[in-house]
Design a protein around this motif. Structure first.
Motif, PDB file in Angstrom:
ATOM      1  N   GLY A 171       0.890  -0.769  -0.015  1.00  0.00           N
ATOM      2  CA  GLY A 171       0.087   0.111   0.164  1.00  0.00           C
ATOM      3  C   GLY A 171       1.055   1.352  -0.199  1.00  0.00           C
ATOM      4  N   GLY A 208       1.672   4.136   4.287  1.00  0.00           N
ATOM      5  CA  GLY A 208       2.296   2.786   3.575  1.00  0.00           C
ATOM      6  C   GLY A 208       3.298   4.171   3.608  1.00  0.00           C
ATOM      7  N   ASP A 260       1.595  -1.048  -5.141  1.00  0.00           N
ATOM      8  CA  ASP A 260       0.810  -0.855  -4.471  1.00  0.00           C
ATOM      9  C   ASP A 260      -0.565  -0.989  -6.464  1.00  0.00           C
ATOM     10  N   GLY A 274      -2.560   7.171  -2.333  1.00  0.00           N
ATOM     11  CA  GLY A 274      -4.319   5.938  -1.954  1.00  0.00           C
ATOM     12  C   GLY A 274      -5.891   7.017  -2.011  1.00  0.00           C
ATOM     13  N   GLN A 280      -0.730  -5.869  -7.129  1.00  0.00           N
ATOM     14  CA  GLN A 280      -1.901  -6.289  -6.725  1.00  0.00           C
ATOM     15  C   GLN A 280      -1.354  -7.326  -5.938  1.00  0.00           C
ATOM     16  N   THR A 315      -0.709  -2.066   5.101  1.00  0.00           N
ATOM     17  CA  THR A 315      -1.232  -0.342   4.563  1.00  0.00           C
ATOM     18  C   THR A 315      -2.854  -0.488   4.496  1.00  0.00           C
ATOM     19  N   LEU A 316      -3.374  -1.203   4.186  1.00  0.00           N
ATOM     20  CA  LEU A 316      -5.079  -1.400   3.494  1.00  0.00           C
ATOM     21  C   LEU A 316      -6.037  -0.851   4.076  1.00  0.00           C
ATOM     22  N   GLN A 348      -9.824  -4.770   3.398  1.00  0.00           N
ATOM     23  CA  GLN A 348      -8.764  -5.535   1.820  1.00  0.00           C
ATOM     24  C   GLN A 348      -7.739  -5.810   3.219  1.00  0.00           C
ATOM     25  N   SER A 349      -7.417  -4.924   4.352  1.00  0.00           N
ATOM     26  CA  SER A 349      -6.234  -5.772   4.641  1.00  0.00           C
ATOM     27  C   SER A 349      -6.931  -7.087   5.791  1.00  0.00           C
ATOM     28  N   GLY A 361      -2.043   1.841   8.907  1.00  0.00           N
ATOM     29  CA  GLY A 361      -3.270   2.544   8.235  1.00  0.00           C
ATOM     30  C   GLY A 361      -4.322   4.035   9.321  1.00  0.00           C
TER      31      GLY A 361
END
Ligand code: FAD
Length: 338
Positions: free
Chosen positions: A12, A17, A35, A42, A130, A160-161, A165-166, A303
């Protein structure tokens, strides 16, 4: 300086990040950031369109309350990376305008990605990548990407999403369960340029009693080139949830009507109209753990969602994750630290 034992993969390239990456790189770590986006930043995002339109369709501005973030903001300001947005920001309800409390509001120049671009300038970032899985073996962490690459090993990994998503990536580690309990709401953003100026005497408004929660004249922010009257409209969380699967075209038209109702004015014809859906925009609860770190396996999570949300939270969380990693190596933060 040897980087033995100090290779770090960071997933990320948002503010969180990149701050973590920068802090570690400045202290002798060998860092690589991945990323999935086309660029860095982001949710601090800027989109450009022909001929001269720019839209900050994610974060609108940021505030700086923590002393470390104030110091970094002052440095950015002195180098022209950010500037104070002096536009009048009001509260708007059923056409009635009231003032909001004044506070310094900063924006990236020429767009909100400027801070991320500055942070990323001295570190290795691989975009359009990704990460689909991560695993730990005897020699460290390996990540698998959507381009079928296996990258690593890294001594430490930082995720760091946004929380949902993390959660997907982190399972079955216990941090995955923590992340999965944190809800984030979507936000539909409309990017619209008008053929002539919308006649309102303010630059941004928190909107109440409407499908919208925020509207801003993007072109009232400092350093935006071009003459067009560009606006960003954000739908409320409730509207965004209820219209999650709307088409961008439908969302844009409905929210444009809501804008006209909110200011009780007919709008000029639009010369550019699109909408972007942020599936994970803001957290619904406050979390102030700052970051999560497992020294046994060298895994950190950071994050905005771990530090109260917002750009400042992402910054503080990224710094905290970097500190945890170099503390775990028995190292001392150098002079360059944030
Ligand atoms: C509509 C909107 C309005 C906002 N307004 C404000 C505001 O006015 N003021 C303010 O302070 N904050 C605002 N925010 C919040 C602010 O943008 C965030 O708090 C901050 O940017 C979060 O940074 P981050 O690094 O934690 O996460 P992000 O910026 O979300 O960074 C995460 C990165 O991870 C990448 N990624 C995701 N999954 C993968 C994967 N599997 N593999 C590789 N990369 C991946 C993403 O592409 C992204 O670049 C707003 C946000 C939104 C969406």
């Amino acid at each position: 300086m040897t980087t033995r034992g100090r290779t770090v993969g960071i997933i990320g390239a948002g503010v969180g990040g990149l701050v973590c990456a920068r802090e570690l790189a400045d202290n002798g770590f060998d860092v690589k950031v991945f990323d999935k986006g086309r660029g860095v930043g982001g949710r601090t995002a800027t989109r450009r369109a022909e001929p001269d339109f720019t839209f900050d369709h994610g974060a609108q501005y940021f505030t700086a309350r923590d002393a470390r973030f104030q110091k970094v903001t002052a440095d950015w300001q002195s180098r022209g990376v950010v500037a104070e947005w002096l536009g009048r920001v009001v509260r708007l309800e059923n056409g009635v305008v009231t003032e909001t409390s004044p506070q310094p509001r900063y924006v990236g120049v020429p767009g909100m990605t400027a801070m991320a671009a500055d942070l990323a300038s001295a570190i290795r970032v691989q975009t359009r990548t990704q990460v689909v899985a991560m695993s730990r073996g005897p020699s460290g962490w390996t990540i698998n990407t959507d381009t079928q690459e296996n990258v690593g090993p890294f001594d430490a990994l930082v995720v760091t999403l946004p929380a949902p998503q993390s959660a997907e990536l982190l399972q079955p580690h216990a941090f995955g369960t923590i992340a999965s309990t944190f809800q984030m709401t979507p936000c539909w953003a409309v990017l619209v340029a008008f053929e002539s100026r919308v006649e309102v005497p303010w630059g941004g408004a928190f909107v109440h009693g409407s499908p919208l929660s925020w509207v801003a004249r993007n072109s009232s922010k400092p350093g935006r080139s071009g003459q067009s009257d560009c606006w960003v409209l954000h739908a409320s969380p409730e509207w965004s949830v209820a219209h999650l699967e709307a088409t961008p075209d439908t969302a844009a038209r409905e929210l444009l009507d809501a804008f006209s109702s909110a200011i009780a004015e007919r709008l000029p014809p639009d010369s550019h109209l699109t909408a972007h859906r942020w599936r994970y925009s803001h957290g619904s609860d406050a979390d102030d753990r700052q970051m999560l770190f497992d020294p046994e396996v060298g895994l950190a999570v950071c994050g905005d969602w771990l530090a109260g949300g917002r750009v400042e939270g992402a910054f503080l969380s990224g710094v905290a994750a970097a500190e945890a990693i170099y503390d775990s190596k028995g190292l001392k933060l150098g002079e360059s630290g944030f």
